[in-house]
Design an enzyme around this catalytic site. Structure first.
Site, PDB file in Angstrom:
ATOM      1  CE  LYS A 287     -13.179  -7.353   3.712  1.00  0.00           C
ATOM      2  NZ  LYS A 287     -12.590  -6.602   2.592  1.00  0.00           N
TER       3      LYS A 287
ATOM      4  NE  ARG B  92      -2.709  -7.875  -4.776  1.00  0.00           N
ATOM      5  CZ  ARG B  92      -3.412  -8.114  -3.700  1.00  0.00           C
ATOM      6  NH1 ARG B  92      -2.822  -8.274  -2.567  1.00  0.00           N
ATOM      7  NH2 ARG B  92      -4.730  -8.204  -3.756  1.00  0.00           N
TER       8      ARG B  92
ATOM      9  CB  SER C 258      -4.571  -6.703   4.250  1.00  0.00           C
ATOM     10  OG  SER C 258      -4.132  -5.420   3.925  1.00  0.00           O
TER      11      SER C 258
ATOM     12  CG  HIS D 158      -1.940  -1.018   1.337  1.00  0.00           C
ATOM     13  ND1 HIS D 158      -2.106  -1.806   2.461  1.00  0.00           N
ATOM     14  CD2 HIS D 158      -2.889  -1.409   0.470  1.00  0.00           C
ATOM     15  CE1 HIS D 158      -3.118  -2.635   2.270  1.00  0.00           C
ATOM     16  NE2 HIS D 158      -3.611  -2.419   1.062  1.00  0.00           N
TER      17      HIS D 158
HETATM   18  O1  PNS Z   1      -9.126  -3.351   0.483  1.00  0.00           O
HETATM   19  P1  PNS Z   1     -10.429  -3.850  -0.084  1.00  0.00           P
HETATM   20  O2  PNS Z   1     -11.132  -4.695   0.947  1.00  0.00           O
HETATM   21  O3  PNS Z   1     -10.260  -4.551  -1.392  1.00  0.00           O
HETATM   22  O4  PNS Z   1     -11.341  -2.549  -0.340  1.00  0.00           O
HETATM   23  C1  PNS Z   1     -12.642  -2.659  -0.855  1.00  0.00           C
HETATM   24  C2  PNS Z   1     -13.394  -1.312  -0.780  1.00  0.00           C
HETATM   25  C3  PNS Z   1     -13.420  -0.791   0.629  1.00  0.00           C
HETATM   26  C4  PNS Z   1     -12.699  -0.319  -1.691  1.00  0.00           C
HETATM   27  C5  PNS Z   1     -14.842  -1.569  -1.320  1.00  0.00           C
HETATM   28  O5  PNS Z   1     -15.400  -2.617  -0.609  1.00  0.00           O
HETATM   29  C6  PNS Z   1     -15.728  -0.332  -1.210  1.00  0.00           C
HETATM   30  O6  PNS Z   1     -15.597   0.578  -1.992  1.00  0.00           O
HETATM   31  N1  PNS Z   1     -16.661  -0.322  -0.230  1.00  0.00           N
HETATM   32  C7  PNS Z   1     -17.570   0.778  -0.045  1.00  0.00           C
HETATM   33  C8  PNS Z   1     -18.991   0.406  -0.480  1.00  0.00           C
HETATM   34  C9  PNS Z   1     -19.198   0.732  -1.945  1.00  0.00           C
HETATM   35  O7  PNS Z   1     -19.157   1.862  -2.374  1.00  0.00           O
HETATM   36  N2  PNS Z   1     -19.446  -0.316  -2.749  1.00  0.00           N
HETATM   37  C10 PNS Z   1     -19.670  -0.148  -4.170  1.00  0.00           C
HETATM   38  C11 PNS Z   1     -18.398  -0.249  -4.956  1.00  0.00           C
HETATM   39  S1  PNS Z   1     -18.224  -1.863  -5.557  1.00  0.00           S
END
Ligand code: PNS
Length: 161
Positions: free
Chosen positions: A42, A91, A129, A18
């Site tokens: 989550k 990645r 992570s 990150h």
């Molecule tokens: O590090 P991650 O877990 O891959 O991050 C995922 C994240 C937090 C970016 C994604 O789950 C997110 O944007 N959550 C907020 C809810 C949202 O807006 N969802 C619609 C987009 S798919």
């Protein structure tokens, strides 16, 4: 025109991958807002407070980087930040489908939103992570893959050292 991007994620915990992305993102962006997702649905290893605190410590004192938490839709958080630019790391092929899906959904929710993908540095290609958590839970070392203070916090969580 100042270019600000939101870099969203769970950051559970923040890794050197990150941090590499943030550092390189700053080569093409003026400001990055690291957005730590609250997402109560989550199961996280670290609380939102801990994830934000670790991210803040890891990015250090850089006036071009801020760390905030967000709840609800990412596109709404982008509006709050007055930007339409999302930054995500990619990645290997593994990430592609999920990232493609998210980018398209975010654009459907708000036509103005654009997601910029940057390739993860080759040193951190296999670091996530999730894999960090898995290794620590199973008793392995993640030294050098996360900031030292994060490693310490991970070890403490499992009663080691
Ligand atoms: O590090 P991650 O877990 O891959 O991050 C995922 C994240 C937090 C970016 C994604 O789950 C997110 O944007 N959550 C907020 C809810 C949202 O807006 N969802 C619609 C987009 S798919």
């Amino acid at each position: 025109m100042e270019r600000t991007a939101v870099y969203p994620g769970s950051f559970d915990p923040i890794t050197n991958g990150h941090l590499d992305l943030i550092r390189r993102g700053l080569n093409v962006l003026d400001r990055i807002i690291v957005a730590v997702a609250i997402n109560p649905a989550k199961k996280h290893m670290f609380s939102i407070e801990e994830r934000v605190e670790m991210a803040k410590m890891a990015v250090g004192d850089n006036p071009r980087v801020t760390v905030e938490s967000f709840d609800g839709l990412l596109v709404d958080f982008l509006k709050k930040c007055n930007t339409h630019i999302l930054l995500r790391g990619l990645r290997a092929v593994l990430d592609f489908e999920y990232e493609f899906q998210m980018a398209l959904m975010n654009r459907r929710l708000d036509r103005k939103v654009e997601t910029i993908f940057m390739m993860t540095g080759y040193k951190w290609f296999y670091v996530s992570s999730r894999i960090i958590r898995d290794v620590v839970v199973a008793g392995g070392s993640v030294e050098g893959l996360v900031p030292d203070f994060v490693n310490k916090k991970l070890q403490e969580r499992f009663g080691r050292k």
